[in-house]
Each structure stands twice: as C-alpha cells, then as structure tokens.
Write a protein that holds these residues in place. Structure first.
Motif, short mmCIF file in Angstrom:
data_model
loop_
_atom_site.label_atom_id
_atom_site.label_comp_id
_atom_site.label_asym_id
_atom_site.label_seq_id
_atom_site.Cartn_x
_atom_site.Cartn_y
_atom_site.Cartn_z
N LYS A 4 0.84 -1.21 0.00
CA LYS A 4 0.00 0.00 0.00
C LYS A 4 0.87 1.25 0.00
O LYS A 4 0.58 2.23 -0.69
N THR A 5 1.94 1.21 0.81
CA THR A 5 2.86 2.36 0.85
C THR A 5 3.43 2.61 -0.54
O THR A 5 3.45 3.75 -1.03
N THR A 6 3.89 1.53 -1.17
CA THR A 6 4.45 1.67 -2.52
C THR A 6 3.42 2.26 -3.47
O THR A 6 3.71 3.17 -4.25
N ARG A 7 2.17 1.74 -3.37
CA ARG A 7 1.12 2.21 -4.26
C ARG A 7 0.86 3.70 -4.05
O ARG A 7 0.74 4.47 -5.01
N ASP A 8 0.80 4.11 -2.76
CA ASP A 8 0.54 5.53 -2.48
C ASP A 8 1.65 6.40 -3.04
O ASP A 8 1.40 7.48 -3.60
N LYS A 9 2.89 5.90 -2.88
CA LYS A 9 4.02 6.67 -3.41
C LYS A 9 3.87 6.86 -4.90
O LYS A 9 3.99 7.98 -5.43
N LEU A 10 3.59 5.75 -5.60
CA LEU A 10 3.47 5.83 -7.05
C LEU A 10 2.31 6.73 -7.44
O LEU A 10 2.38 7.51 -8.38
N GLN A 11 1.21 6.61 -6.65
CA GLN A 11 0.02 7.41 -6.93
C GLN A 11 0.34 8.89 -6.86
O GLN A 11 -0.01 9.66 -7.75
N SER A 12 1.01 9.29 -5.77
CA SER A 12 1.32 10.71 -5.61
C SER A 12 2.27 11.16 -6.71
O SER A 12 2.18 12.28 -7.21
N GLY A 13 3.17 10.25 -7.10
CA GLY A 13 4.07 10.59 -8.20
C GLY A 13 3.30 10.86 -9.48
O GLY A 13 3.54 11.84 -10.20
N VAL A 14 2.30 9.99 -9.74
CA VAL A 14 1.48 10.17 -10.94
C VAL A 14 0.71 11.48 -10.87
O VAL A 14 0.65 12.23 -11.85
N ASP A 15 0.16 11.77 -9.67
CA ASP A 15 -0.60 13.01 -9.52
C ASP A 15 0.30 14.21 -9.79
O ASP A 15 -0.07 15.15 -10.50
N GLY A 16 1.51 14.17 -9.19
CA GLY A 16 2.45 15.27 -9.38
C GLY A 16 2.77 15.46 -10.86
O GLY A 16 2.77 16.59 -11.38
N ALA A 17 2.99 14.32 -11.55
CA ALA A 17 3.31 14.39 -12.97
C ALA A 17 2.14 14.98 -13.74
O ALA A 17 2.33 15.78 -14.67
#
Lengths: 260, 110
Positions: free
Chosen positions: A99-112
């Motif tokens: 879940k932590t990994t997913r959230d990290k990737l999610q926020s990265g996608v949002d930032g992008a």
C-alpha cells in the motif's frame, strides 16, 4: 475389552440348547438360509444393526461435509491456528508495504499530471502569444476605409499599441497578418507593409479581448478613428461575441538566445 | 433378512437425516464404528462356529463401543487421545483381521 468371539462361546453354549440345534461348522449357504427365514432373534439383531447403520451413515455425512477440522483434535487445531495467525500477520505486513508503494506511485502520478497540465497551459499561452496557433474568443472587428491611402505605418502601429494597452490578446490584419511581438510596420507613398506583406484596402483588423475596452481604445480623441477621419477615411467597429483568427506564423528559430 | 434391511435403513437414515453430532462426540464416532465392526465380525465368526447368541451379540456390541469410546475419552483427558485412538484402531484392526480369517476358513474351508 469385551471379546465377542470368546464370550459368545460360553454364553452360546448355554443358549444353544434352547435354540434349534445346529451343528458347529456352518457354511455360507446356512447363513443365507438363516437370514432369509425370519426368527425372533433377528429383531434384536436388526435393532443393533440399525444403530450401527445410523452411526456409519452419520460418519459418512460428516466426512462428506468435507470439513477436516470438525474431527481434528485440540492440539492440532491450535497448531493450525498458530500457523494461520503467523501467515496472516506476514501477509498483513506485505499488504501495508504494498500500500505504501502504491501511495508513493500514486502521488508521483498526480504530481506528474499537475506538472503536465501546467506545462500544457504555458504551452497554450506561449503558442497564442507567438501566433503559432489559431485563436477564437470575443472581441471586435475594425474596418478602415481609406480612399486616399493616407494612413501611415505609424498610425497603424499606434493603433496596435492602443489595442494592446486595452488588453488585446490576439490581433490579426486582413485575415492574413498575425500581429505578434516582432511584427513591424513600414511604408511610404501610400502603401503600408506589415511583416513583408502589403496591406490592402479596406483594411480589416480582428482583435480578441474585452470588446468595450478595445472599442474605446480606437475611438478616443486622437485615436485611430479620429486620425483616419482627419485623413479623409472612415472606420466602422463592431463588437462580436466570437472572433475567429486563423492566420498563424511559423515559430522563429532563435539563433543566439538560449533559455538561461 | 430383517437384519440386512435394518442395516441399510440405518445407513440411509444416517445419511438423509444428517443427525447433528455434538461437537465433543465427533472424534469418538470413528472409533466407535471400528469397535462395532469388530463386534459384527466377531458375531459372524461365532455364528459360523455355531456359538452365536443374539443377546451376547447385543451386549458385546454396545460394551465394545462404549469401552472403546471410554478409552479414547480417558486418553483425551490425560493428553494422549490421538495416540490411544490410534492404538484402539490398531488393536481392533488386528482383531477384525483375525475374525475375518476365521470366517474365511469357515466359508471357504481354506
């Protein structure tokens, strides 16, 4: 532990005298015959076998229920439970990590995504500013009639500057000349040239911006309208809800300047 | 005839009615069935020997079943339930084979 083979031997020895005399050492045929011929002793036998049958049937259905834990012992169950608990905590830790990994990737996608939207916004602004794309929006259409062809390049430049002061975002002349930062005006002897293109008369200027302010920028005393009227021409201005500008310029390649 | 009918009816009843066994009894039922099987084979052997008595059979059947269950129950109380149930199954298994051998000798004379 009772012994059904030994004890009947003793008891039966007494009962055998009452029962129909049968010589020891019977055969399978005798068994079939005895079973076929009903007798009083069969009732007790049947009762016992009924009980046995119910037990077997119950056990069969218990097995068929396919629940191996129903018959398991407490110690085994505790061990199973321990294993399951360990496995559960291990999997839960894995879930948390994923879940932590997913959230990290999610926020990265949002930032992008935000960055991309920002970049697109800037790109659109710059494209309109540079005149590399068409544009549409509310604005005014100015038509300048100048029968004596006395309007000079400086008058035109003044008009463009006044439009810009009034908040013009896109300016186009004669549906062919896109006025941008580097556009120049020149002229002599009654001909006016803008960006190497000769201006034909009557001249049409399309401007995108706030219509009222743009009209005032042309009509004020000493502005475009009064200047043209002094030279013997006339100007008509119409405010439009949708001005469509299609003239574009190719993007100039900077030879010296580089982004710092 | 009655006996075999009763056996079949009993099995059918057990399967169709699905009597709900008390949870404490589920571990004992297999042991009890093995003990009952031993009593059945013993009775059959006694019958071939000519010494069969229905009263003795009934009494030995129930006492066999009860004692087998009791042994495993005591084993459960003192913590060796699974070992004792294995022991009971082994002993009854041996006795069933012995009885089966006697029956075979009586039936096939071999």
């Amino acid at each position: 532990m009772p012994d059904p083979t030994e004890r009947p031997a003793r008891h039966a020895a007494e009962d055998e005298t009452a029962a129909p005399a049968t010589p020891p050492g019977r055969s399978l045929r005798d068994l079939g015959r005895a079973l076929l011929r009903p007798s009083a002793s069969h009732i007790l036998l049947a009762a016992v076998l009924l009980v046995f049958g119910v037990g077997v049937g119950t056990q069969l259905t218990t097995k068929a229920a396919d629940d191996p834990y129903a018959t398991a012992r407490r110690a085994d169950l505790i061990q199973l439970l321990d294993t399951a608990t360990t496995e559960t905590s291990r999997l839960e830790a894995e879930i948390a990590q994923l879940k932590t990994t997913r959230d990290k990737l999610q926020s990265g996608v949002d930032g992008a995504k935000v960055a991309q939207a920002e970049a697109q916004n800037r790109l659109d602004n710059l494209a309109i500013l540079n005149g590399t794309v068409g544009a549409t929006g509310p604005g005014i259409r100015v038509v300048v009639y100048d029968p004596g062809q006395k309007v000079s390049a400086s008058t035109l430049l003044d008009a463009v500057e006044e439009f810009r002061d009034a908040g013009a975002e896109v300016i186009e002349i004669n549906d062919s000349i896109r006025v941008v930062a580097s556009t120049w005006f020149a002229g002599a002897n009654g001909s006016v040239v803008a960006d190497r293109t000769a201006i034909t008369w009557p001249m049409v200027i399309d401007v995108i911006g706030e219509g009222h302010a743009l009209e005032e920028a042309a009509r004020f005393r000493g502005g475009l309208v009064s200047q043209v009227q002094q030279l013997g021409g006339s100007v008509t201005i119409t405010q439009e809800t949708s001005v469509r500008i299609t003239a574009v310029r190719s993007l100039p390649q900077n030879q010296y300047a580089r982004p710092a | 005839m009655f006996a075999i009918l009763a056996l079949l009816v009993g099995i059918a009843l057990g399967i169709w009615l699905e009597p709900s066994l008390p949870p404490g009894l589920t571990t004992y039922l297999p042991i009890m069935i093995v003990a009952a099987l031993d009593a059945l084979f013993g009775a059959l052997r006694a019958w071939f020997d000519g010494t069969f008595s229905d009263r003795v059979f009934a009494v030995s059947f129930f006492s066999n079943v009860l004692i087998a269950a009791l042994i495993v129950f005591i084993g459960d109380q003192i913590g060796v339930g699974s070992q004792l149930s294995t022991a009971v199954v082994v002993v009854f298994g041996i006795r069933i084979f012995t009885n089966a051998a006697a029956i075979r000798r009586a039936v096939f004379h071999a």
